[in-house]
Structures are given as structure tokens and as C-alpha cells.
Design a protein around this motif. Structure first.
Motif, PDB file in Angstrom:
ATOM      1  N   TRP A 141      13.430   3.847   3.267  1.00  0.00           N
ATOM      2  CA  TRP A 141      13.038   4.156   4.641  1.00  0.00           C
ATOM      3  C   TRP A 141      11.520   4.248   4.766  1.00  0.00           C
ATOM      4  O   TRP A 141      10.950   3.841   5.788  1.00  0.00           O
ATOM      5  CB  TRP A 141      13.689   5.453   5.088  1.00  0.00           C
ATOM      6  CG  TRP A 141      13.725   5.627   6.574  1.00  0.00           C
ATOM      7  CD1 TRP A 141      12.914   6.408   7.339  1.00  0.00           C
ATOM      8  CD2 TRP A 141      14.618   4.993   7.496  1.00  0.00           C
ATOM      9  NE1 TRP A 141      13.249   6.309   8.668  1.00  0.00           N
ATOM     10  CE2 TRP A 141      14.287   5.446   8.792  1.00  0.00           C
ATOM     11  CE3 TRP A 141      15.672   4.090   7.342  1.00  0.00           C
ATOM     12  CZ2 TRP A 141      14.971   5.020   9.927  1.00  0.00           C
ATOM     13  CZ3 TRP A 141      16.346   3.666   8.477  1.00  0.00           C
ATOM     14  CH2 TRP A 141      15.990   4.119   9.741  1.00  0.00           C
ATOM     15  N   ALA A 142      10.862   4.766   3.730  1.00  0.00           N
ATOM     16  CA  ALA A 142       9.401   4.811   3.760  1.00  0.00           C
ATOM     17  C   ALA A 142       8.808   3.408   3.779  1.00  0.00           C
ATOM     18  O   ALA A 142       7.833   3.146   4.495  1.00  0.00           O
ATOM     19  CB  ALA A 142       8.882   5.586   2.544  1.00  0.00           C
ATOM     20  N   GLU A 143       9.400   2.484   3.027  1.00  0.00           N
ATOM     21  CA  GLU A 143       8.920   1.101   3.041  1.00  0.00           C
ATOM     22  C   GLU A 143       9.175   0.449   4.401  1.00  0.00           C
ATOM     23  O   GLU A 143       8.348  -0.327   4.895  1.00  0.00           O
ATOM     24  CB  GLU A 143       9.597   0.293   1.935  1.00  0.00           C
ATOM     25  CG  GLU A 143       9.247   0.722   0.536  1.00  0.00           C
ATOM     26  CD  GLU A 143       7.849   0.296   0.120  1.00  0.00           C
ATOM     27  OE1 GLU A 143       7.029  -0.058   0.995  1.00  0.00           O
ATOM     28  OE2 GLU A 143       7.549   0.332  -1.081  1.00  0.00           O
ATOM     29  N   LEU A 144      10.315   0.760   5.014  1.00  0.00           N
ATOM     30  CA  LEU A 144      10.598   0.240   6.353  1.00  0.00           C
ATOM     31  C   LEU A 144       9.604   0.787   7.365  1.00  0.00           C
ATOM     32  O   LEU A 144       9.130   0.052   8.258  1.00  0.00           O
ATOM     33  CB  LEU A 144      12.030   0.596   6.759  1.00  0.00           C
ATOM     34  CG  LEU A 144      12.480   0.111   8.144  1.00  0.00           C
ATOM     35  CD1 LEU A 144      12.424  -1.406   8.223  1.00  0.00           C
ATOM     36  CD2 LEU A 144      13.885   0.618   8.457  1.00  0.00           C
TER      37      LEU A 144
ATOM     38  N   LEU B  53       0.824  -1.207   0.000  1.00  0.00           N
ATOM     39  CA  LEU B  53       0.000   0.000   0.000  1.00  0.00           C
ATOM     40  C   LEU B  53       0.859   1.257   0.000  1.00  0.00           C
ATOM     41  O   LEU B  53       0.473   2.273  -0.587  1.00  0.00           O
ATOM     42  CB  LEU B  53      -0.920   0.004   1.213  1.00  0.00           C
ATOM     43  CG  LEU B  53      -2.149  -0.898   1.172  1.00  0.00           C
ATOM     44  CD1 LEU B  53      -2.956  -0.744   2.455  1.00  0.00           C
ATOM     45  CD2 LEU B  53      -3.014  -0.586  -0.035  1.00  0.00           C
ATOM     46  N   ASN B  54       2.008   1.209   0.659  1.00  0.00           N
ATOM     47  CA  ASN B  54       2.891   2.373   0.673  1.00  0.00           C
ATOM     48  C   ASN B  54       3.352   2.723  -0.744  1.00  0.00           C
ATOM     49  O   ASN B  54       3.412   3.899  -1.115  1.00  0.00           O
ATOM     50  CB  ASN B  54       4.097   2.103   1.566  1.00  0.00           C
ATOM     51  CG  ASN B  54       4.999   3.297   1.713  1.00  0.00           C
ATOM     52  OD1 ASN B  54       4.656   4.278   2.364  1.00  0.00           O
ATOM     53  ND2 ASN B  54       6.175   3.245   1.086  1.00  0.00           N
ATOM     54  N   GLY B  55       3.667   1.699  -1.530  1.00  0.00           N
ATOM     55  CA  GLY B  55       4.023   1.953  -2.923  1.00  0.00           C
ATOM     56  C   GLY B  55       2.862   2.530  -3.712  1.00  0.00           C
ATOM     57  O   GLY B  55       3.036   3.447  -4.525  1.00  0.00           O
ATOM     58  N   LEU B  56       1.652   2.011  -3.455  1.00  0.00           N
ATOM     59  CA  LEU B  56       0.469   2.537  -4.136  1.00  0.00           C
ATOM     60  C   LEU B  56       0.219   3.997  -3.783  1.00  0.00           C
ATOM     61  O   LEU B  56      -0.047   4.824  -4.667  1.00  0.00           O
ATOM     62  CB  LEU B  56      -0.755   1.697  -3.749  1.00  0.00           C
ATOM     63  CG  LEU B  56      -2.114   2.202  -4.243  1.00  0.00           C
ATOM     64  CD1 LEU B  56      -2.189   2.148  -5.762  1.00  0.00           C
ATOM     65  CD2 LEU B  56      -3.255   1.390  -3.623  1.00  0.00           C
TER      66      LEU B  56
END
Length: 256
Positions: free
Chosen positions: A192-195, A150-153
Motif C-alpha cells: 500500500w505504501a508503494e501504491l 524512492l519510497n523503498g529507499l
């Protein structure tokens, strides 16, 4: 729920103990693959559309604010870079965390709470089945996997929305907006956002599981547990986001 300091410490310790139990149980076999797939699909089904819809106004607001500010400063060429940086670093993990906690976490808490008041959890323990291994671990892993995706979306939709509102509504230059993407943003920002999203998903699922497994008082108790899990998760997520952002600025040199 008692408001005394000792009760707060007790709940905090129990929540931390559940998190340690989840870590301890992760490598145990057999892995509940079917439950993991079902929970991942369920969490994704209740969060994908709301997340996409919420990320559009987030990207739009960021683009409008930054576009107005850069025009005042005479730095329109940096509007794309600043917008991407804001969406990538902060907006996408926060939007993901809020939707995972509000939609996915509340569903997890309600499901486990209903099982608790129907005494299904007690029956599993009598049969020698560990509820953490059978129910909690697949939900935590599913929440983490969905949060990363969802973060990538949110990043894609937010950047696209920011581009549209900057170029169409503020008469920005498409070429300058796209060319400035890499001026300030860098790959460690995405990592870092994905982490962040991974950790936020784990926190939301663990808090929801804890409140669900400790629900009392019938259906009303389940409703109270769902409300408490969402509020507690929001508080923990904002604190965790602040700490991780501060650590990131200390570890990763910024472009200027």
C-alpha cells in the motif's frame, strides 16, 4: 491567479481534464522511451540525496518518540514494530511525495513553463505534435517510477536510522528491536505504501505539467507557476494520503 469560485472550478476542471488526457494518451505509439529515461534520470538525480538525508531525521524522530512512549508503558519489546509500522505506512510515502513535488515537480513545471513562454508548445501544436504525448506522458511515468523506487529507499534508510537511534541513544536491545519487526507490520503495508508513492508521483507530475503548460507573463509567470504547483501538489497529496489511509484500514485487517 483569480480567487473567484468560478475560476477555481475552471482550474480544477482543466486539471482533471489534463489527467484524463494523460490516461488516454498512455497507450499511444510510439512511446517516447528516450524522453522517459532522460526525465526519470533527471528526477532521480535531484531527489535521491535530499530524500535520503530527510528520511534519516524522520526515522530518528519516530524512533525517539516511540522509544520514549514504549518505555513509559513498559512495552519496550514493541518499539521496533511500532517504528517500522510508522515509517513504512506514513513516513516513507509522505517524504517521497514532498521531495518529488518540491524538487522533481518544480523542475518539470519550470521546464514546461519555459517552453510555453518561448512558444515552443504552440510550435509543436502547429506541427501536429501532441505536447501531452511528447512531453507530459514521459514526465508523468518517470515521476511515478522514481517515486516507487524512492519510497523503498526511504523505508530502508528510515528503518536503519530508527534502529540506530533506538539502540545507541536509548539503550534499546538490538535483538528485541529486530525480532519485533513482524509483530505489527505486514506485507500489505509495504504494497500500500508503494501504491501511495505511485499515485503521489502521478499527482505531482500532472499538477506540475498543468501549471507549466498554462504559464503566462514571461519569466515571472513561470516562477509563479512553480510556486503554485508546489502548494497545490502538497494540498492534494495530504488529502489523498488521508483518503488512502482510511480506505486501507477498511480493506486490510490489522494485526494486534
Amino acid at each position: 491567479m483569480s480567487l473567484s469560485p468560478t475560476a477555481g472550478l475552471k482550474h480544477s476542471g482543466s486539471l482533471f481534464s489534463l489527467a484524463l488526457d494523460v490516461l488516454r494518451t498512455l497507450p499511444r505509439r510510439p512511446f517516447q522511451l528516450r524522453e522517459f529515461i532522460q526525465q526519470s534520470w533527471f528526477i532521480a538525480s535531484v531527489t535521491i540525496l535530499p530524500t535520503a538525508l530527510v528520511s534519516i531525521p524522520f526515522g530518528a524522530v519516530i524512533a525517539l518518540q516511540i522509544g520514549s512512549l514504549t518505555r513509559q508503558l513498559g512495552a519496550q519489546s514493541f518499539s521496533g514494530a511500532a517504528s517500522v509500522l510508522a515509517v513504512l505506512r506514513e513516513a516513507s510515502p509522505i517524504v517521497t511525495a514532498l521531495l518529488i513535488a518540491g524538487a522533481g515537480g518544480s523542475a518539470i513545471c519550470a521546464d514546461l513553463g519555459a517552453r510555453k513562454i518561448r512558444e515552443e508548445i504552440d510550435a509543436m501544436e502547429v506541427l501536429g505534435i501532441d505536447p501531452i504525448h511528447r512531453l507530459v506522458v514521459p514526465r508523468v511515468l518517470g515521476s511515478m517510477a522514481v517515486a516507487v523506487l524512492l519510497n523503498g529507499l526511504v523505508s530502508v534508510v528510515g528503518v536503519a536510522g530508527g534502529y540506530f537511534f533506538n539502540v545507541v541513544m536509548q539503550n534499546g536491545t538490538p535483538g528485541a528491536y529486530l525480532a519485533s519487526f513482524t509483530t505489527l507490520a505486514q506485507l500489505p503495508d509495504l504494497y500500500w505504501a508503494e501504491l501511495k508513492a505511485l499515485l503521489f508521483g502521478a499527482i505531482a507530475a500532472i499538477v506540475a505539467s498543468y501549471k507549466g503548460l498554462n504559464a503566462k507573463g514571461g519569466p515571472k509567470g513561470v516562477g509563479d507557476a512553480v510556486n503554485q504547483s508546489v502548494v497545490i501538489t502538497f494540498m492534494l497529496l495530504f488529502v489523498t494520503n488521508f483518503v488512502m489511509t482510511a480506505v486501507y484500514f477498511q480493506l486490510v485487517p490489522q494485526r494486534g
